[in-house]
Design an enzyme around this catalytic site. Structure first.
Site, PDB file in Angstrom:
ATOM      1  N   HIS A 143       0.789  -1.269  -0.011  1.00  0.00           N
ATOM      2  CA  HIS A 143       0.006  -0.087  -0.034  1.00  0.00           C
ATOM      3  C   HIS A 143       0.959   1.161  -0.196  1.00  0.00           C
ATOM      4  O   HIS A 143       0.297   2.221  -0.131  1.00  0.00           O
ATOM      5  CB  HIS A 143      -1.007   0.260   1.230  1.00  0.00           C
ATOM      6  CG  HIS A 143      -2.168   0.706   0.891  1.00  0.00           C
ATOM      7  ND1 HIS A 143      -2.508   1.584  -0.039  1.00  0.00           N
ATOM      8  CD2 HIS A 143      -3.528   0.554   1.471  1.00  0.00           C
ATOM      9  CE1 HIS A 143      -3.584   1.889  -0.189  1.00  0.00           C
ATOM     10  NE2 HIS A 143      -4.256   1.256   0.777  1.00  0.00           N
ATOM     11  N   ASP A 163      -2.459   1.850  -4.332  1.00  0.00           N
ATOM     12  CA  ASP A 163      -3.653   2.157  -3.952  1.00  0.00           C
ATOM     13  C   ASP A 163      -4.675   1.360  -4.348  1.00  0.00           C
ATOM     14  O   ASP A 163      -4.522   0.258  -5.087  1.00  0.00           O
ATOM     15  CB  ASP A 163      -4.216   3.455  -3.799  1.00  0.00           C
ATOM     16  CG  ASP A 163      -4.255   4.011  -5.485  1.00  0.00           C
ATOM     17  OD1 ASP A 163      -4.590   2.858  -6.271  1.00  0.00           O
ATOM     18  OD2 ASP A 163      -4.079   5.007  -5.658  1.00  0.00           O
TER      19      ASP A 163
END
Length: 269
Positions: free
Chosen positions: A247, A251
């Site tokens: 992450h 995204d």
């Protein structure tokens, strides 16, 4: 004013000194602290060198990357029917076994071309978007340990070339003949957990890559199909796909779009 600030700094220094004496510092933040758990009794099996390396890499990966996992399911009915019809003629023509792995790698490579940021690594504050697509495929060795042979330039290979590369690497793995060059340089990894009967998995990222895909078992299931003439219930070959991604780089929108594109590539085979 200065007196108050000096007093504050001295107080902070005393608190830090006390806290430092109480705290226990470990040589590596990725090491598990010795909490004196009761681990029970039983047969002692010493981890071999490869298992130790795998353990260290897995802990390092979870410590380094904030893992998030996304899921989709794909209808592989058309692909399964095509492969069942084509596998014998394919082997006769090319002398190569046609498994599902080259079909999966082909679908993934095409999706990476559409979403190149998935094929990247993080270097400090810089994202390195790779200029080659080298697909690693997690493979079990006879010892039970895992290794990741690499299919290089997967996006530039046709189905016959993919099958040939995969079969060669799989044979080397079974015979413990993989060389260092066979297992280095991957930019994205696939783990076929369906081989062991698992419906799905939450794979750990193969560092320093940005994501890893797990493909589950292909299972027949009754599905509601929307047809022009109306809905119907049919037996379909369904498979879950799960994408674990870093992450820091990727995204949810990019991961979801990439995963959906893989499913579309498989369904539209």
């Amino acid at each position: 004013y200065y007196f108050i600030n000096i007093q504050f700094l001295l107080h902070q220094q005393i608190e830090f000194s006390v806290a430092s004496k109480k705290a226990t510092f470990f040589p590596s933040s990725s090491r598990v602290p010795n909490l004196k758990f009761d681990k029970g009794t039983g047969k002692i099996v010493e981890m071999d060198r490869m298992r130790q390396m795998i353990a260290d890499r897995m802990v390092f990966s979870k410590h380094t990357s904030p893992h998030v996992t996304a899921y989709v399911e794909a209808d592989l009915t058309e692909m399964v029917h095509w492969r069942n019809q084509a596998k014998n003629p394919f082997q006769e023509k090319y002398n190569e076994k046609l498994t599902f792995t080259p079909l999966f790698i082909e679908a993934v490579a095409k999706a990476i071309v559409d979403f190149p940021l998935i094929n990247s690594s993080l270097d400090g504050k810089n994202i390195i978007v790779k200029d080659t697509i080298n697909i690693g495929m997690a493979t079990a060795l006879p010892s039970g340990n895992l290794i990741v042979p690499v299919v290089r330039n997967a996006d530039k290979k046709n189905l016959k070339e993919l099958a040939s590369a995969i079969n060669s690497l799989s044979l080397k793995a079974r015979e413990n003949k993989l060389k260092a060059d066979d297992t280095s340089g991957s930019t994205f990894t696939i783990s076929n957990v369906g081989t062991f009967g698992s419906i799905m998995g939450t794979p750990i990222i193969n560092q320093p890559e940005a994501a890893i895909l797990a493909t589950g078992i292909i299972k027949k299931r009754a599905e509601v199909m929307e047809r022009p003439e109306g809905d119907s219930i049919e037996v379909r070959h369904m498979m879950y796909l799960s994408l674990s991604f870093d992450h820091r780089i990727v995204d949810g929108f990019l991961a979801g779009s990439f995963l959906k594109r893989i499913a579309e590539n498989l369904e539209g085979f």
